[in-house]
Every structure is written in C-alpha cells, then in structure tokens.
Design an enzyme around this catalytic site. Structure first.
Site, PDB file in Angstrom:
ATOM      1  N   LYS A 277       0.851  -1.189   0.000  1.00 32.07           N
ATOM      2  CA  LYS A 277       0.000   0.000   0.000  1.00 32.07           C
ATOM      3  C   LYS A 277       0.888   1.239   0.000  1.00 32.07           C
ATOM      4  O   LYS A 277       1.941   1.250   0.645  1.00 32.07           O
ATOM      5  CB  LYS A 277      -0.864   0.030   1.266  1.00 32.07           C
ATOM      6  CG  LYS A 277      -2.016  -0.956   1.265  1.00 32.07           C
ATOM      7  CD  LYS A 277      -2.848  -0.790   2.532  1.00 32.07           C
ATOM      8  CE  LYS A 277      -3.884  -1.890   2.658  1.00 32.07           C
ATOM      9  NZ  LYS A 277      -4.932  -1.833   1.626  1.00 32.07           N
ATOM     10  N   ARG A 351      -9.958 -11.929   1.468  1.00 33.87           N
ATOM     11  CA  ARG A 351     -10.783 -12.985   0.866  1.00 33.87           C
ATOM     12  C   ARG A 351     -10.060 -14.326   0.897  1.00 33.87           C
ATOM     13  O   ARG A 351     -10.695 -15.375   0.927  1.00 33.87           O
ATOM     14  CB  ARG A 351     -11.186 -12.563  -0.564  1.00 33.87           C
ATOM     15  CG  ARG A 351     -10.030 -12.379  -1.498  1.00 33.87           C
ATOM     16  CD  ARG A 351     -10.395 -11.556  -2.736  1.00 33.87           C
ATOM     17  NE  ARG A 351     -10.562 -10.129  -2.435  1.00 33.87           N
ATOM     18  CZ  ARG A 351     -10.920  -9.218  -3.321  1.00 33.87           C
ATOM     19  NH1 ARG A 351     -11.181  -9.569  -4.571  1.00 33.87           N
ATOM     20  NH2 ARG A 351     -11.027  -7.950  -2.977  1.00 33.87           N
TER      21      ARG A 351
HETATM   22  N1  BES Z   1      -8.029  -4.123   4.261  1.00 31.47           N
HETATM   23  C1  BES Z   1      -8.243  -3.649   2.944  1.00 31.47           C
HETATM   24  C2  BES Z   1      -9.586  -2.929   2.783  1.00 31.47           C
HETATM   25  C3  BES Z   1      -9.800  -1.673   3.587  1.00 31.47           C
HETATM   26  C4  BES Z   1      -9.724  -0.440   2.985  1.00 31.47           C
HETATM   27  C5  BES Z   1     -10.174  -1.732   4.912  1.00 31.47           C
HETATM   28  C6  BES Z   1      -9.971   0.707   3.719  1.00 31.47           C
HETATM   29  C7  BES Z   1     -10.407  -0.585   5.658  1.00 31.47           C
HETATM   30  C8  BES Z   1     -10.315   0.626   5.058  1.00 31.47           C
HETATM   31  C9  BES Z   1      -8.212  -4.814   1.964  1.00 31.47           C
HETATM   32  O1  BES Z   1      -7.380  -5.868   2.303  1.00 31.47           O
HETATM   33  C10 BES Z   1      -7.705  -4.302   0.658  1.00 31.47           C
HETATM   34  O2  BES Z   1      -6.590  -3.877   0.609  1.00 31.47           O
HETATM   35  N2  BES Z   1      -8.549  -4.364  -0.380  1.00 31.47           N
HETATM   36  C11 BES Z   1      -8.188  -3.933  -1.676  1.00 31.47           C
HETATM   37  C12 BES Z   1      -8.642  -4.971  -2.660  1.00 31.47           C
HETATM   38  C13 BES Z   1      -8.139  -4.751  -4.077  1.00 31.47           C
HETATM   39  C14 BES Z   1      -6.636  -4.912  -4.120  1.00 31.47           C
HETATM   40  C15 BES Z   1      -8.818  -5.745  -4.979  1.00 31.47           C
HETATM   41  C16 BES Z   1      -8.891  -2.606  -1.921  1.00 31.47           C
HETATM   42  O3  BES Z   1     -10.034  -2.443  -1.508  1.00 31.47           O
HETATM   43  O4  BES Z   1      -8.276  -1.730  -2.511  1.00 31.47           O
HETATM   44 MN    MN Z   2      -5.393  -5.595   1.731  1.00 29.46          MN
END
Ligand code: BES
Ligand code: MN
Ligand code: ZN
Length: 502
Positions: A277, A351
């Site tokens: 990230k 997931r």
């Molecule tokens: N933990 C994150 C989602 C999240 C975002 C939680 C903001 C709390 C606040 C999750 O693991 C994630 O990174 N999801 C990605 C998925 C994508 C790479 C398909 C996302 O939502 O960007």
């Molecule tokens: Mn994630």
C-alpha cells in the site's frame, strides 16, 4: 471498566458528580425532557430558560454544562440534546437515547459518578441509555503514559427511572451491559498496536477469555495449518515473521436447536504485502482485524447473555507483510477447499484467509454462516464510513440482517452479488484469481467468498471496511479508533436465531 447501577433514588437526592438531563425542541421552544422534573424544579422551573440563555438548542450531539443550584446533590448539571420531542407519551427512540447518553458520558471524562435522568419509558429505553453511556465512557489509554490520568473514563453510571426491581428492566440492563462491554473489548483489540497484537497473541487473548467464559477454544498454528492444507491463510501469512493462526471459539447451549457460525477477517496488520500500500493508506491498517474482533466479542456476549443457540466463531488471523518469503503476485495458492487461486494482488488478502475459514466452518453444517470483514475500499466509496454493506446468497436473510442492524442502531445497506462480475476473476493459470474488475470491487470480493461457502448453507457477508475504524471527531457513543461495528447486529442475529425467528 465503567460500573452500571439502576437506582430508585430521585434526581434531586442522589449524590453524584454530575446529573445528566435531556433537552429537546418542541416547535420553536426548548423543553426539558421527562425524567428531569426534579432537576427543573431545583431551577424553579427555569432550566429550559437558563439553557436557552446559554445558547442551547436541543439539537442532537449538543452538551451544555452548568452549575447546579442548591437543592441538588450533584455540583454539575449536564444537559444533552435529544432533537425534536416526540408526541406525548412516545419514546425518543433507542438510537437518540443511546447517542445522547454516549455524548454525556464522553463529556464527563474525568468525573467519577454520573446520574442519568434521561427520558426512560420502557426497558428498551433503559437499555439504550445504559448501552450509550457505557460505550461513550470508553477510552483507549493503554499506551498513554502522560495523558492517561486526564482521560480516566467515567467510573460509575447510575440510571434513574429504570425500575431495578422490574424483571424486564433488569434483564434489559444486563444485556446492554454485556453487549457494551464486549463492544469495548472489540475496540480494545482493534486499537491495540500491531506490534503487540499479532496472530499468536490474539489467539492467546481468545484462549484466556474462553477459559473465563467457559468457551471451547481451538487454535491451529502454522504447523497445523500446513498439515491441514490451509493454503489461503498460509499464503497471506507467509511474508510475516509472526505466523498465522485459525482460531475456533465456540459457545454452546444445552437447549440450542440451531448453530450460527461467525467468520471474522483477522489481518492484524495489512501492509498490502508485495502489492504494498502507498503511504497514506496503511496508517490505520491495524484495524484490519475488526471482523475477527467483532466475531469474538459476539461469541462472548452470546455466552454472557446465555442465548439458547450455539455460536461458533472462526477467526482467520494473519499479518500481511512484504518480504523475501512473501506470496508474490503471480503465485498460485491451493486453498483448503482444494480450489487453486492465482494471487494477482497480495493486497486482496482478506478474501484468501476468509475462504479457508468459510470452507472449514461449512464442514460443520451450521444453520447459517455470517462473515465479517474490513474487506474492500470499494465498500467505503459506495457507502461511506458509517454504513456497512450486506451481501448474501439468500435475499430474505439479507433483509433480516439489515432490519436487525437497524433495530440495534447500526447503519447498513443491502448490496447485490451480480453473477456477471464473476467472470472477471477468471484466471488463465488457476481455477480463479483473487481479483477482478475494479468497478463494484466490494461485490467482486463477495462473489469470491461465495465460492467457498458449503453447498446449501445460508450465508451472508458484512463488509465493515467503512464503519470499523473511526478517524473523525468522536460523536455520540462512537470514539476515535475502533468502533466495535457489527457486534450489536451479530448478537441480535444470534438472539433471533435462538428465538426461532431466523
Ligand atoms: N483491508 C483492505 C480494505 C480496507 C480499505 C479496509 C480501507 C479498511 C479501510 C483490503 O485488504 C484491501 O486492501 N482491499 C483492496 C482490494 C483490491 C486490491 C482488490 C482494496 O479495496 O483496494
Ligand atoms: Mn489488503
Ligand atoms: Zn485487508
């Protein structure tokens, strides 16, 4: 922990550090809400007028402190706004009372004892005030050496007008206390920094609480996960120095006719992994275990209330870190179900751990499975940061969850699982990929999970990415940081299942 008592004392006679009263708008005028008549009398019937002089309007969220006149046994009166007054004899509504009590408790940080003289016309009203006060009194100061003393939460809440000898009131207050304290337990876990809360330490905390509450706790460590073929959980945990865990925590009741399985995403820190990230997106990612915390809290709450239903919690715990041993984008994982998944983005890790836990939970043939996860940023974009999304393989079940959430004061919204999005997760190499199209990303994630739910089992998925962690200013009973989102809904659903209504 804040103590709760139901008191028969009158508002004018109870000794406390503060007296909490409600004020509301009635047309253009400010009125003192029922329950505070004795307080108003001590002001010679001029409490509303005095508050108006101080600029009070009766709006929700408003709190006005004023010195008490002679005749009251508390030095301070705190008036909290309740919005528009309802028709004569009607309740202000549970959520209005919950939030007002929360605002009051939060405003009284540092005080020892407060007496709440808010309008209570039923056991449900009393429960709402109790819940709001205990939740609003929450503060996370475990790591604050300097500010700790100044932020001491309100130590004692005395509810006035709550009929301590009435069975219904007593039961409602006890339930409210269990739910609020377990929500606060979830908040503590979410707020705990990820250098101290990692899969192994989380599992140890669950084991300890399990002992205290007579719950059966089983922990699969890396070795057991490897032996069992949990490729999803292992694949996500591989990059971290601290290995993953799958925890099963079960509450059983001898008269239970149904079993509800709850599955929680427990990423103790989500860096994104090799698909790291960017800065600005990882500061709050200790919250990525909020689903597991909510599931754990709900199981303990169900046991404390003694619900006649079996509730099995599955906590899929891993730390998502980049390193030389981490899963790479392009790797293929063999999941616990036997399906293979091509990991295209290591940041879509929730997931993967949930998939294994869903397959495992399905093996026990529960009557329903509900998973809870901070799963996608897409859900936050869709619904904002106070509302969680509900997806399900059964429309009636989804509706029931939405209604249960509303009943307990949680904002949620039903979301679809459009079959056409499924093909975007096709993989040229494996059975499927862990990512599909970006548009509707929250629904794509839901469709991924659905593939791992056992045949014929009713299933719902709560994406709490928005409401799990509150970054703005505190409001009502919601503090900064971990909120305990979905705990109340899960407890309500366990209750409805116990009552044969679900
Ligand atoms: N933990 C994150 C989602 C999240 C975002 C939680 C903001 C709390 C606040 C999750 O693991 C994630 O990174 N999801 C990605 C998925 C994508 C790479 C398909 C996302 O939502 O960007
Ligand atoms: Mn994630
Ligand atoms: Zn995540």
């Amino acid at each position: 922990m804040t103590a709760l008592t139901l008191s028969t004392a009158g508002a004018a006679t109870l000794r406390a550090d503060a007296l909490v009263v409600g004020v509301a708008k009635s047309g253009k005028t400010l009125v003192v809400a029922p329950g505070a008549e004795a307080v108003d009398k001590a002001f010679d019937g001029r409490l509303a007028a005095v508050l108006e002089t101080l600029g009070a309007s009766g709006s929700e969220g408003e709190a006005t402190k004023l010195p008490a006149p002679a005749g009251l046994k508390a030095p301070v009166v705190l008036a909290v706004g309740l919005g528009t007054a309802p028709e004569d004899g009607e309740s202000f509504g549970a959520e209005v009372l919950r939030r007002a009590a929360g605002t009051a408790a939060r405003t009284l940080t540092g005080s020892k004892k407060a007496a709440f003289a808010l309008p209570i016309s039923s056991a449900d009203d009393a429960a709402a005030v109790a819940e709001g006060a205990l939740l609003g009194a929450y503060a996370y100061t475990a790591y604050q050496e300097i500010a700790k003393d100044a932020k001491k939460p309100l130590a004692e809440v005395a509810l006035l007008g709550a009929k301590p000898r009435d069975k219904a009131y007593k039961a409602a207050a006890e339930r409210a206390q269990a739910v609020a304290e377990e929500m606060n337990r979830a908040r503590d876990l979410i707020n705990m920094p990820p250098n101290d809360l990692y899969p192994e330490s989380f599992a140890a905390i669950v084991a300890a609480a399990g002992k205290e509450h007579g719950l059966k706790v089983q922990v699969l460590d890396e070795k057991a996960l490897d032996k069992g073929g949990y490729g999803g959980i292992l694949g996500v945990g591989k990059g971290a120095v601290r290995g993953p865990r799958l925890v099963r925590v079960a509450y059983t009741h001898p008269k239970a006719e149904k079993t509800l399985a709850l599955v929680g995403k427990g990423i103790t820190y989500d860096s994104g992994g090799i698909s790291l990230k960017p800065a600005g997106h990882n500061e709050t990612m200790k919250c990525d275990m909020s689903g597991a915390a909510a599931v754990f809290a709900a199981v303990v709450a169900a046991s404390r209330i003694g619900l006649a239903v079996n509730v099995t919690g599955w906590l899929a715990l891993a730390e998502n870190m980049p390193s030389g041993s981490a899963t790479r984008p392009g790797d293929v994982l063999r999941m616990y179900s036997g399906k293979t998944v091509e990991v295209l983005n290591t940041d879509a890790e929730g997931r993967l751990v949930l998939a294994d836990a869903l397959t495992k939970a399905s093996e026990e043939h529960p009557d329903a499975i509900i998973d809870v996860a901070t799963l996608t940023g897409a859900m936050v974009l869709a619904l904002g940061d106070r509302t969680f999304g509900i997806m399900a393989n059964d429309d009636d079940y989804r509706t029931a969850i939405h209604e249960a959430a509303e009943e307990v004061g949680e904002q949620s919204w039903p979301m679809p699982l459009p079959a056409d999005l499924r093909k975007s997760m096709d993989s040229p190499t494996a059975d499927m990929a862990n990512m599909g199209v970006r548009m509707g990303g929250g629904l794509v994630a839901g469709l991924f999970l659905q593939e791992f739910v056992g045949e014929g089992i009713t299933w719902a998925h709560l994406d709490i990415a928005g409401p799990a962690f509150h970054e703005g200013a505190p409001y009502g009973y919601t503090p900064k940081g971990g909120t305990g989102s979905s705990v109340r809904t899960l407890v309500r659903l366990a209750e409805l299942t116990a009552d044969g209504e679900l």
